[in-house]
Write an enzyme that holds these catalytic residues in place. Structure first.
Site: not given
Length: 406
Positions: A125, A182, A205, A228, A250, A302-303, A336, A389, A394
């Protein structure tokens, strides 16, 4: 927004306070759920209606090869050269992240082979909101290819020519002109035009992330990327101007982004001149670098940038960060684009438990078991456990092999 100045007491409490400066995300679960259900039930009919209404896009869902080729032909030569550097570096790092298969011989005589297998189809994506992001094409597609994925597709709302050029450069198998919840639903369940993916990766988003959460039981997901953030841990000798430019860089990501610096040098923090725009910004005074590191671990950025000799020496002790940038010249911006590390990283403090995008997100570990003559010894060990069990068949399934082995 104004820059907050905070004194570092309890690292966990201050980390939570800095996180709390960002506005809370809206609740979109109901709206996203309806979109996912409709696309799953009605395929292209629902998908095309959403793409036209929400993305404002027209034309066929699948981008024609001629359109991809034309976009690559028109690509600025300097941008193409930069993308080629990024592709080479990201590929090299991603290949290094693929584990070799291993075979384990166990005492009873059985063999267990740990196999690494790539998924068949991955979808990347690529967001299309504030600007086109060809670097996200590189980070996702090249990593999936390095993992051994046979088919890689991209969904790109609006299908900007810069995105299409990057897709052509990365030799994507198909590009779909769609975005939002979608698109995630179409990739998770398939439609008449869009093939079902095994893994969906890439930022997006709030609607995209909620859709990924809703479909995560039916398709592999890389993670849930929120706004971020960057944390610069600076010590004596750090250049405040470098700290400031990295925080400001950033902050370009806009609303919801958190930029923060922590230091045991008050004068250094005083010298940081920063206009964060719509981003949240905080400068945190630490009594010493040990407490500063504890704050960084609690914040789980994140960074994380480590600038200044004493700060750089802390690198081996960092455990909770999406990516660590060590030294004055190791700006987050390099990561990046062209450093080779992946820029799709855990956000919102998820670096405590999550990893950045890598070949592992597109590969499965699968065990291959060969029992052979070990059946007798293993049945004597396993059958009593199965009966304890309540699984008598088994036990019988193992014991029949024991008799055969004898």
């Amino acid at each position: 927004m104004p820059v907050e100045r905070l004194a570092l007491g309890d690292p966990t409490e201050v980390a939570a306070r800095v996180r709390g400066l960002a506005p809370a995300a809206a609740l979109v679960t109901s709206a996203v759920g309806q979109i996912v259900v409709n696309v799953r039930a009605h395929g292209d009919t629902a998908l095309e209606a959403y793409v036209e209404r929400l993305d404002g896009a027209h034309g066929p869902l699948r981008v024609a090869p001629e359109e991809l080729a034309a976009a690559l032909e028109d690509l600025d030569p300097d941008v193409r050269s930069g993308l080629e550097v990024a592709i080479a570096n990201v590929r090299a790092v991603a290949v290094a992240g693929c584990d070799d298969e291993r075979e384990v011989a166990l005492p009873e005589g059985q063999l267990v082979r740990l196999r690494e297998v790539a998924v068949h189809r991955a979808a990347i994506y690529v967001p299309g909101g504030r600007a086109p992001y060809p670097s996200t094409v590189v980070m996702g597609v090249v990593t999936a290819r390095a993992a051994g994925v046979e088919e890689v597709v991209v969904c790109a709302p609006g299908a900007h020519p810069l995105i299409l050029a990057a897709c052509a450069l990365c030799e994507v198998d198909a590009v779909f002109r769609m975005g939002g919840a979608q698109a995630v639903a179409a990739l998770a369940y398939g439609t008449e035009t869009v093939p079902r993916a095994d893994v969906i990766a890439g930022p997006g988003n709030l609607y995209v992330q909620e859709a990924k959460r809703l479909v995560s039981g039916d398709v592999g997901i890389d993670g849930f990327a929120g706004p971020s953030d960057v944390l610069v841990l600076a010590s004596e000798g750090a250049d405040p101007a470098l700290v400031a430019i990295d925080l400001a860089a950033q902050a370009e990501h806009g609303e919801g982004t958190i930029v923060c610096a922590v230091s045991d040098e008050p004068d250094l923090l005083d010298a940081i001149e920063l206009d964060p725009g719509a981003a949240v910004a905080a400068l945190v005074d630490a009594p010493d670098l040990g407490v500063a590191l504890a704050f960084a671990e609690a914040f789980a950025p994140e960074h994380l940038e480590l600038i200044g000799p004493d700060a750089e020496a802390l690198a081996p002790r960092v455990r909770s960060a999406g990516c660590v940038f060590v030294g004055r010249d190791s700006a987050t911006a390099f990561g990046d684009y062209v450093a080779g590390s992946n820029h799709t990283l855990p956000t919102g403090g998820a670096a405590r438990f999550a990893s950045g995008l890598s070949a592992r997100h597109f590969r499965r570990r699968m065990s291959e078991v060969r029992i052979g003559p070990a059946a007798a010894a293993l049945a004597r060990a396993g059958a009593p456990i199965a009966r304890a069990e309540g699984f008598k068949l088994h036990a019988a399934s193992m014991e029949v092999r024991e008799n055969h082995a004898l």
